[in-house]
Design a protein around this motif. Structure first.
Motif, PDB file in Angstrom:
ATOM      1  N   THR A 163       0.274  -1.425  -0.042  1.00 16.17           N
ATOM      2  CA  THR A 163      -0.054  -0.071  -0.214  1.00 16.17           C
ATOM      3  C   THR A 163       0.681   1.165   0.247  1.00 16.17           C
ATOM      4  O   THR A 163       2.175   1.215   0.272  1.00 16.17           O
ATOM      5  N   SER A 164       0.464   2.540  -0.648  1.00 18.22           N
ATOM      6  CA  SER A 164       0.951   3.763  -0.447  1.00 18.22           C
ATOM      7  C   SER A 164       1.231   4.233   1.008  1.00 18.22           C
ATOM      8  O   SER A 164       1.773   5.108   0.714  1.00 18.22           O
ATOM      9  N   TYR A 165       0.353   3.744   2.209  1.00 11.65           N
ATOM     10  CA  TYR A 165       0.724   3.972   3.161  1.00 11.65           C
ATOM     11  C   TYR A 165       0.612   3.192   4.430  1.00 11.65           C
ATOM     12  O   TYR A 165       0.920   2.112   3.824  1.00 11.65           O
ATOM     13  N   GLY A 172      -3.851  -9.923  20.561  1.00 11.13           N
ATOM     14  CA  GLY A 172      -2.970  -9.616  20.644  1.00 11.13           C
ATOM     15  C   GLY A 172      -2.274  -9.245  19.519  1.00 11.13           C
ATOM     16  O   GLY A 172      -1.552  -8.071  20.260  1.00 11.13           O
ATOM     17  N   ASP A 173      -1.534  -9.940  19.171  1.00 11.19           N
ATOM     18  CA  ASP A 173      -0.278  -9.283  18.399  1.00 11.19           C
ATOM     19  C   ASP A 173      -0.931  -7.710  17.557  1.00 11.19           C
ATOM     20  O   ASP A 173      -1.847  -7.761  17.264  1.00 11.19           O
ATOM     21  N   ILE A 174       0.404  -6.959  17.122  1.00 10.36           N
ATOM     22  CA  ILE A 174       0.566  -5.815  16.137  1.00 10.36           C
ATOM     23  C   ILE A 174       1.181  -6.030  15.888  1.00 10.36           C
ATOM     24  O   ILE A 174       2.162  -6.090  15.735  1.00 10.36           O
ATOM     25  N   VAL A 175       1.037  -6.024  14.166  1.00 10.11           N
ATOM     26  CA  VAL A 175       2.331  -4.959  13.434  1.00 10.11           C
ATOM     27  C   VAL A 175       2.530  -3.977  12.804  1.00 10.11           C
ATOM     28  O   VAL A 175       0.562  -3.940  12.070  1.00 10.11           O
ATOM     29  N   SER A 176       3.017  -3.220  12.499  1.00  8.89           N
ATOM     30  CA  SER A 176       3.140  -2.032  11.498  1.00  8.89           C
ATOM     31  C   SER A 176       4.230  -1.935  10.464  1.00  8.89           C
ATOM     32  O   SER A 176       5.281  -2.567  10.506  1.00  8.89           O
ATOM     33  N   LEU A 177       3.288  -1.577   9.435  1.00 10.43           N
ATOM     34  CA  LEU A 177       4.697  -1.685   8.358  1.00 10.43           C
ATOM     35  C   LEU A 177       4.679  -0.034   7.562  1.00 10.43           C
ATOM     36  O   LEU A 177       3.594  -0.066   8.103  1.00 10.43           O
ATOM     37  N   GLU A 178       5.971   0.174   7.257  1.00 15.08           N
ATOM     38  CA  GLU A 178       5.742   1.245   6.471  1.00 15.08           C
ATOM     39  C   GLU A 178       5.199   1.362   5.104  1.00 15.08           C
ATOM     40  O   GLU A 178       5.054   0.650   4.473  1.00 15.08           O
ATOM     41  N   ALA A 179       4.718   2.102   4.472  1.00  7.90           N
ATOM     42  CA  ALA A 179       4.821   2.373   3.331  1.00  7.90           C
ATOM     43  C   ALA A 179       5.185   1.587   1.575  1.00  7.90           C
ATOM     44  O   ALA A 179       5.924   1.388   2.382  1.00  7.90           O
ATOM     45  N   ASN A 180       4.333   0.700   0.944  1.00  2.00           N
ATOM     46  CA  ASN A 180       5.730   0.010   0.118  1.00  2.00           C
ATOM     47  C   ASN A 180       5.775  -1.216   0.494  1.00  2.00           C
ATOM     48  O   ASN A 180       6.452  -1.961  -0.360  1.00  2.00           O
ATOM     49  N   VAL A 181       6.650  -1.750   1.417  1.00  2.00           N
ATOM     50  CA  VAL A 181       6.550  -3.049   1.993  1.00  2.00           C
ATOM     51  C   VAL A 181       5.183  -3.953   1.793  1.00  2.00           C
ATOM     52  O   VAL A 181       4.286  -4.201   2.120  1.00  2.00           O
TER      53      VAL A 181
END
Length: 73
Positions: free
Chosen positions: A6-8, A33-42
């Motif tokens: 995604t671009s965001y 309960g698990d959370i993951v965050s990614l930068e754009a374009n990954v």
């Protein structure tokens, strides 16, 4: 879901169930309960191992650093 991006920045949170979440050739099992965050374009992919409830948050104004800061509290 097959590999996509995604671009965001995104945040994925698992509320119920179990998913496989792949990033950069590495697959992680995520459960309640698990959370993951990614930068754009990954590039990433997702497969549910069980019936699951997952929230995807995508914000045009958000940043990965803000999310990481919140998670440290």
């Amino acid at each position: 879901m097959k590999e996509h991006k995604t671009s965001y920045p995104i945040t994925v949170e698992v509320f119920e169930g179990e998913i496989l979440f792949g990033v950069n050739g590495q697959t992680n099992t995520l459960t309640r309960g698990d959370i993951v965050s990614l930068e754009a374009n990954v590039p990433h992919n997702l497969k549910a191992n069980k019936n699951s409830i997952v929230r995807l948050s995508l914000s045009k104004k958000d940043s990965i650093n803000r999310v990481k800061g919140v998670l440290k509290l």
